[in-house]
Design a protein around this motif. Structure first.
Motif, PDB file in Angstrom:
ATOM      1  N   VAL A  35      15.455  13.035   3.565  1.00  0.00           N
ATOM      2  CA  VAL A  35      14.258  12.609   2.862  1.00  0.00           C
ATOM      3  C   VAL A  35      14.099  11.194   3.330  1.00  0.00           C
ATOM      4  O   VAL A  35      14.930  10.370   3.339  1.00  0.00           O
ATOM      5  N   VAL A  36      12.840  10.709   3.247  1.00  0.00           N
ATOM      6  CA  VAL A  36      12.416   9.220   3.521  1.00  0.00           C
ATOM      7  C   VAL A  36      11.639   8.945   2.223  1.00  0.00           C
ATOM      8  O   VAL A  36      10.895   9.613   1.752  1.00  0.00           O
ATOM      9  N   ASP A  37      11.654   7.553   2.220  1.00  0.00           N
ATOM     10  CA  ASP A  37      10.814   7.037   1.061  1.00  0.00           C
ATOM     11  C   ASP A  37       9.249   6.644   1.952  1.00  0.00           C
ATOM     12  O   ASP A  37       9.416   5.882   2.876  1.00  0.00           O
ATOM     13  N   LYS A  38       8.417   7.498   1.416  1.00  0.00           N
ATOM     14  CA  LYS A  38       7.099   7.132   1.922  1.00  0.00           C
ATOM     15  C   LYS A  38       6.194   6.170   1.488  1.00  0.00           C
ATOM     16  O   LYS A  38       5.245   6.004   1.861  1.00  0.00           O
ATOM     17  N   GLY A  39       6.761   5.279   0.410  1.00  0.00           N
ATOM     18  CA  GLY A  39       6.205   4.228  -0.143  1.00  0.00           C
ATOM     19  C   GLY A  39       5.492   4.547  -1.463  1.00  0.00           C
ATOM     20  O   GLY A  39       5.308   5.511  -1.887  1.00  0.00           O
TER      21      GLY A  39
END
Length: 106
Positions: A35-39
């Motif tokens: 999972v990535v932080d998309k902002g």
């Protein structure tokens, strides 16, 4: 949870709020799963969509409660004048005519 579900939750809530709420361990687990932080922009977009949906839901509830409270003001008929036209909520009229009993004579 699947990676897609964890990504969706992260997008909806936002990394900053997850940390503020004490979900650092869950966030680390999600990041290890990919999972990535998309902002903030993505989270804010989801929040705007949620707010629009919530406002629409509330206005729809208010409209339905106004109609049921005073059906004559909205062009409806009172229950005492047309009870045969009242249908239980959640049912739909069939688009097909009611079957008739016809016998074919030879």
């Amino acid at each position: 949870m699947s990676v897609e579900e964890m990504q969706t939750i992260t997008d909806l809530i936002g990394v900053e709020l997850m940390i503020q709420l004490g979900y650092e361990a869950e966030l680390r687990h999600a990041q290890q799963a990919g999972v990535v932080d998309k902002g903030r922009e993505v989270t804010e977009l989801y929040r705007q969509i949620f707010r629009m949906w919530w406002d629409l839901r509330l206005s729809k509830e208010r409209a339905w409660s106004s109609i049921s409270a005073n059906p004559l003001a909205f062009g409806g008929q009172s229950r005492t004048h047309a009870p045969h036209q009242m249908r239980p909520q959640g049912t739909m009229r069939s688009i097909y005519p009611e079957p008739t009993s016809t016998k074919i004579r030879s």
